[in-house]
Design an enzyme around this catalytic site. Sequence first.
Site, PDB file in Angstrom:
ATOM      1  N   SER A   1      42.572   0.245  42.757  1.00 47.36           N
ATOM      2  CA  SER A   1      41.411   0.746  42.028  1.00 47.36           C
ATOM      3  C   SER A   1      41.844   1.114  40.601  1.00 47.36           C
ATOM      4  CB  SER A   1      40.782   1.924  42.777  1.00 47.36           C
ATOM      5  OG  SER A   1      39.495   2.184  42.286  1.00 47.36           O
TER       6      SER A   1
ATOM      7  N   HIS B   1      35.923  -1.581  49.393  1.00 51.77           N
ATOM      8  CA  HIS B   1      36.886  -0.927  48.499  1.00 51.77           C
ATOM      9  C   HIS B   1      37.881  -0.063  49.268  1.00 51.77           C
ATOM     10  CE1 HIS B   1      38.102   0.050  44.432  1.00 51.77           C
ATOM     11  NE2 HIS B   1      38.029   1.348  44.659  1.00 51.77           N
TER      12      HIS B   1
END
Length: 659
Positions: free
Chosen positions: A521, A633
């Site tokens: 990320s 994610h």
Amino acid sequence: MTGKQMVRQEDLFELKSVTNPVLSPDASEAVFVVTQIDQEENAYHAHLYHLDVESGSSVQWTYGKERVSQPQWSPDGKRVAFLSTRDEKNQLFVMQAAGGEARKVTEVETGVSSFLWAPCGTKIWLTSTLEDGKTFADKEEKDEKKQPEALRVTTMKYKADGAGLVKEDRHSQIGCLHIESGEITAFTEGPFHHSLQAVSHCGKKLVVGVNRAENKDFDFRQPLALVDVETKEETVLVDEEGYFGGAAFSLDDRYIAYGGSDRTFENATHSGLYVYDCENQTTLNLTEALDAPVGDAVVADHQQGPNPPEAVWTEGNYLYFQVTTMGDVRLYFADLEGSLYPASPESEHVYDYGVAKNGQFALAAISNPVNPGELYRLDISTGERQALTSFNEDYVKDKNLVQPETVQLEGAGGFDVHGWLMKPANYEDGSKVPLIVNIHGGPHAMYGNSFFHEMQVLAAQGWGVLYINPRGSHGYSQAFVDAVRGDYGGGDYQDIMDALDDVLEHHEWIDQDKLGVTGGSYGGFMTNWIVGHTDRFKAAITQRSISNWISFFGVSDIGYYFSDWQIKADMTDVDTLWKHSPLKYAENVKTPLLILHSENDLRCPIEQAEQLYITLKSMKKDTEFVRFPESDHNLSRTGKPNLRITRLNELTGWFEKYL
């Protein structure tokens, strides 16, 4: 050599996550949840356990292929309610504390999201996401030959990572379940999302979160209202930009505590703990003098589904809550006179907790770097603790776990930089070994004194591991966490490289010619940035990353506002977006780069990885790309277990190849 086994990727199947400790009203009993991965089913199963607080003995209460969550005692302590996926959708179950089978008490088509007992014990307040115009009792017609339908989008918040596309005609509503009859009476209505926050001890008031703004594209509020159950008359508790929630009534119902943060520093703003006085209609920020955020900002990969309260009231109107500070998450105490101090020690992660009403002890789920987490009884006055569970005890005994050492240095601009350094698990004196720098996401999160399976896996491969909290990380000052905004790739990059130089200078066992770097990320963004700005690393792995802020603006579920909040630029200033985009510096990349990305990631969509991969390939760079199907994610934390193992194997394989 210790004779202990090295940590392996497959240890995910041995580890157990202990969470959700909830004390009975008289604090003599508790329930909690244990989550374990079923390797054969390739799924997570979470079961309810019962604990006798005095003896410390526990017994499993639920079984089967289900995930139990949000256990709560009835007001009289004779029953426990919980949510379970045993029939696929989350439904509400109630079981007798004296024993017997759990009884399913809801059949809501879309499932139950959350619930709270009414003080009378005959009703339960609950929430579910319903199609506009439908009731809790409506059933969806099952059509085997249903054709695909187009989705009309009129808002900007039309998708969410982990949830997919958001249907604009569905909203979260609150209802009241009459347990005996099974009937659910609707309490809220209208095309707005309602969150059930708290029920007063007298049963006459609710705290409800609802934003009734017509256009919420640039509206980031969750107003909280005190609602009269009979008349539905509302009194506003808080209504300003920012997120507020986790409300709890004091035992005498005079005060309401809640947590949250305004948007002074956008999403980098420290969360505080607030108390509303229902008599005087005034609000006090209890943590205004504390330059650290309320709550838990630690990133790790082991704990599954912790659900700590925002704050717990005890007799005398005292409060207990979590604070993220200097790599720790500690339990804190506060009173209404301004007293504020820690109630648990340093060097650990209190990731879930409950507190007895008399304030004498807490039941806390606690982890540290070499302890995956267990339940402990903490005596508030003496500080003494007693271990109440031992689910990971054999694992800890059998494995060669590495205790990291603390790293601290003075960074650029007068900020102190804090982190941890791990030696290899099998380190032999006098040898030189590679070092992996591992960078967290967020960026407003924090590495902490918590068990991190991935770090232990890397150390077990014979590598050192450096993981730090660069500026932008939570757990330090407000100035520190805000310092990354508008400066991605500036001071944060400097902090990481300064920390690397510091450990190279003070630890001769590190082979400075064999350095690796990885992160996910924001950590993936920083990995991309690093390889575009230095060739010091011999191998790099970027995960769920950002490579191009210009396209990120339109494809991420948060892009159109996150870019403005973090880079301080939008599509009217593409030059700034491009300046901070690692893709701009692809031509400089000399480090072999492995790109890992989930195909269903809506936070950092996979096109970010595709752009980076094709660009590097077109420039004849050394790169490979691994795509993870059916993953979002959160792959590294809550993804499909077999793909989590694959991901760890990709990490170790790439570093093995190049280091």
